[in-house]
Design an enzyme around this catalytic site. Structure first.
Site, PDB file in Angstrom:
ATOM      1  N   GLU A  70       0.808  -1.219   0.000  1.00 54.52           N
ATOM      2  CA  GLU A  70       0.000   0.000   0.000  1.00 54.52           C
ATOM      3  C   GLU A  70       0.840   1.269   0.000  1.00 54.52           C
ATOM      4  O   GLU A  70       0.577   2.182  -0.766  1.00 54.52           O
ATOM      5  CB  GLU A  70      -0.949   0.023   1.211  1.00 54.52           C
ATOM      6  CG  GLU A  70      -1.759   1.311   1.224  1.00 54.52           C
ATOM      7  CD  GLU A  70      -2.826   1.377   2.277  1.00 54.52           C
ATOM      8  OE1 GLU A  70      -2.873   0.499   3.150  1.00 54.52           O
ATOM      9  OE2 GLU A  70      -3.625   2.330   2.212  1.00 54.52           O
ATOM     10  N   ASP A  85      -0.926  -5.198   2.915  1.00 53.49           N
ATOM     11  CA  ASP A  85      -1.438  -4.036   3.649  1.00 53.49           C
ATOM     12  C   ASP A  85      -0.759  -4.071   5.021  1.00 53.49           C
ATOM     13  O   ASP A  85      -1.070  -4.914   5.865  1.00 53.49           O
ATOM     14  CB  ASP A  85      -2.965  -4.122   3.796  1.00 53.49           C
ATOM     15  CG  ASP A  85      -3.548  -2.781   4.222  1.00 53.49           C
ATOM     16  OD1 ASP A  85      -2.802  -1.959   4.792  1.00 53.49           O
ATOM     17  OD2 ASP A  85      -4.758  -2.564   3.988  1.00 53.49           O
ATOM     18  N   ILE A  87      -0.738  -2.032   7.661  1.00 52.28           N
ATOM     19  CA  ILE A  87      -1.744  -1.861   8.733  1.00 52.28           C
ATOM     20  C   ILE A  87      -3.073  -1.622   8.039  1.00 52.28           C
ATOM     21  O   ILE A  87      -3.263  -0.585   7.393  1.00 52.28           O
ATOM     22  CB  ILE A  87      -1.435  -0.667   9.665  1.00 52.28           C
ATOM     23  CG1 ILE A  87      -0.063  -0.814  10.323  1.00 52.28           C
ATOM     24  CG2 ILE A  87      -2.529  -0.560  10.737  1.00 52.28           C
ATOM     25  CD1 ILE A  87       0.282   0.304  11.311  1.00 52.28           C
ATOM     26  N   ASP A  88      -3.967  -2.577   8.140  1.00 50.29           N
ATOM     27  CA  ASP A  88      -5.323  -2.349   7.649  1.00 50.29           C
ATOM     28  C   ASP A  88      -6.110  -1.875   8.863  1.00 50.29           C
ATOM     29  O   ASP A  88      -6.142  -2.562   9.894  1.00 50.29           O
ATOM     30  CB  ASP A  88      -5.912  -3.645   7.076  1.00 50.29           C
ATOM     31  CG  ASP A  88      -7.271  -3.397   6.458  1.00 50.29           C
ATOM     32  OD1 ASP A  88      -7.430  -2.381   5.752  1.00 50.29           O
ATOM     33  OD2 ASP A  88      -8.186  -4.200   6.708  1.00 50.29           O
ATOM     34  N   ASP A 213      -6.480  -4.814   0.576  1.00 53.07           N
ATOM     35  CA  ASP A 213      -7.527  -4.949   1.604  1.00 53.07           C
ATOM     36  C   ASP A 213      -8.164  -6.333   1.542  1.00 53.07           C
ATOM     37  O   ASP A 213      -8.721  -6.812   2.531  1.00 53.07           O
ATOM     38  CB  ASP A 213      -8.651  -3.925   1.371  1.00 53.07           C
ATOM     39  CG  ASP A 213      -8.189  -2.490   1.475  1.00 53.07           C
ATOM     40  OD1 ASP A 213      -7.463  -2.170   2.425  1.00 53.07           O
ATOM     41  OD2 ASP A 213      -8.558  -1.673   0.599  1.00 53.07           O
TER      42      ASP A 213
HETATM   43  C1  IPD Z   1      -9.174   0.913   5.081  1.00 51.48           C
HETATM   44  C2  IPD Z   1      -9.919  -0.054   5.978  1.00 51.48           C
HETATM   45  C3  IPD Z   1     -11.363   0.368   6.113  1.00 51.48           C
HETATM   46  C4  IPD Z   1     -12.047   0.487   4.776  1.00 51.48           C
HETATM   47  C5  IPD Z   1     -11.272   1.439   3.886  1.00 51.48           C
HETATM   48  C6  IPD Z   1      -9.835   0.952   3.736  1.00 51.48           C
HETATM   49  P1  IPD Z   1      -6.548   1.295   5.598  1.00 51.48           P
HETATM   50  O1  IPD Z   1      -7.814   0.508   4.911  1.00 51.48           O
HETATM   51  O2  IPD Z   1      -9.860  -1.357   5.482  1.00 51.48           O
HETATM   52  O3  IPD Z   1     -12.115  -0.557   6.872  1.00 51.48           O
HETATM   53  O4  IPD Z   1     -13.354   0.957   4.969  1.00 51.48           O
HETATM   54  O5  IPD Z   1     -11.911   1.480   2.644  1.00 51.48           O
HETATM   55  O6  IPD Z   1      -9.125   1.819   2.874  1.00 51.48           O
HETATM   56  O7  IPD Z   1      -6.447   2.617   4.907  1.00 51.48           O
HETATM   57  O8  IPD Z   1      -6.820   1.410   7.030  1.00 51.48           O
HETATM   58  O9  IPD Z   1      -5.432   0.383   5.237  1.00 51.48           O
HETATM   59 CA    CA Z   2      -6.476  -1.266   4.000  1.00 52.22          CA
HETATM   60 CA    CA Z   3      -3.229   0.289   5.263  1.00 54.52          CA
END
Ligand code: IPD
Ligand code: CA
Ligand code: CA
Length: 263
Positions: A70, A85, A87-88, A213
């Site tokens: 990412e 990813d 940190i998701d 994601d």
């Molecule tokens: C987000 C998370 C979030 C989702 C967003 C994503 P990030 O990723 O997964 O739940 O609603 O669309 O972009 O930016 O925290 O890696």
């Molecule tokens: Ca994410």
């Molecule tokens: Ca992320």
């Protein structure tokens, strides 16, 4: 190049996700800097450090594989690619809301063959290999048996660009709120998918997601016996931005609810 067996790739994914999890714990103890990528889209020092550690771990075993991450984008060309990813759930992480994870998928010849999602606050490691089942901390997991939308607990998410996107998911949210038992917006799509896989949620949908994601989480849902498609019921691809994942039993009702809102 000989591609690694999915089980070997999974071992590396698990080691890398654990390393990222340790870093998340460390940064949340000692604090970190936060920058804005967009008006509401954040990146922290920890995202960058976790991504570096994950890539380092992967490269130690597979120096010639490609990586799509990412924060740093794509590097390398290979039929073996790691989709990362670091940190998701960054917004949650930045606020100290304990719902975030590292998500790592291993793609071979265009198909995700292994995936690991690690939640460091609960110490939960979700894993799957294609054809090999899905697991939580080594125990097999399966989707729920709930067969009606009105008895289902669902999750969704909203795009960072909610103020500007035409498809901002608000009308779908309203329609599901009137039909499901309840809806949550936990804030980490990869974990939402893992929660469908282990039966804590019965269904999840979202628009405007990225491959990192969904790569690992979608495989984990399928391997747990769930169903994953696009929001119109078409075959799932992590390269299209939307997803509908469920225990399979409520998939039809979820599809017709998405269709109602689309009209
Ligand atoms: C987000 C998370 C979030 C989702 C967003 C994503 P990030 O990723 O997964 O739940 O609603 O669309 O972009 O930016 O925290 O890696
Ligand atoms: Ca994410
Ligand atoms: Ca992320």
């Amino acid at each position: 190049m000989n591609a690694p067996a999915p089980s070997a790739a999974l071992e590396t994914a698990v080691a890398a996700a654990r390393r990222a999890g340790e870093l998340m714990r460390e940064y949340s103890r000692r604090g970190f800097s936060v920058n804005h990528k967009g008006r509401t889209d954040l990146v922290t020092e920890a995202d960058v450090a976790c991504e570096r550690a994950i890539i380092e771990t992967i490269r130690a075993s597979y120096p010639n594989h490609a990586v799509v991450a990412e924060e740093g984008g794509q590097s390398g060309e290979s039929s073996c690619r790691w989709i990362i990813d670091p940190i998701d759930g960054t917004t949650n992480f930045a606020h100290g809301f304990p719902v975030y994870c590292a998500s790592i998928g291993f793609e071979r010849e265009g198909q995700v063959a292994a995936g690991a999602v690690y939640d460091p606050t609960r110490g939960e490691m979700f894993t799957a290999t294609r054809g090999g089942g899905a697991f939580l901390n080594g125990e097999a997991i399966a989707v729920s048996a709930v067969a009606a939308l009105e008895r289902s607990l669902l999750a969704t998410g909203f795009p960072y660009a909610i103020r500007d996107e035409v498809e901002n998911n608000l009308s779908h949210f309203a329609n599901f709120a009137m039909r499901a038992q309840a809806i949550r917006r936990p804030g980490a799509a990869a974990l939402d998918l893992c929660y469908v896989a282990c039966g804590r949620l019965d269904g999840f949908w979202e628009f405007h997601l990225k491959p990192w994601d969904m790569a690992a989480g979608a495989l984990i849902v399928e391997e747990a016996g769930g169903r994953v498609t696009g929001v119109r019921g078409e075959p799932f691809s992590m390269y299209q931005p939307h997803i509908l994942a469920s225990n399979g039993r409520i998939h039809g009702e979820m599809l017709s609810t998405l269709h109602v809102a689309a009209k």
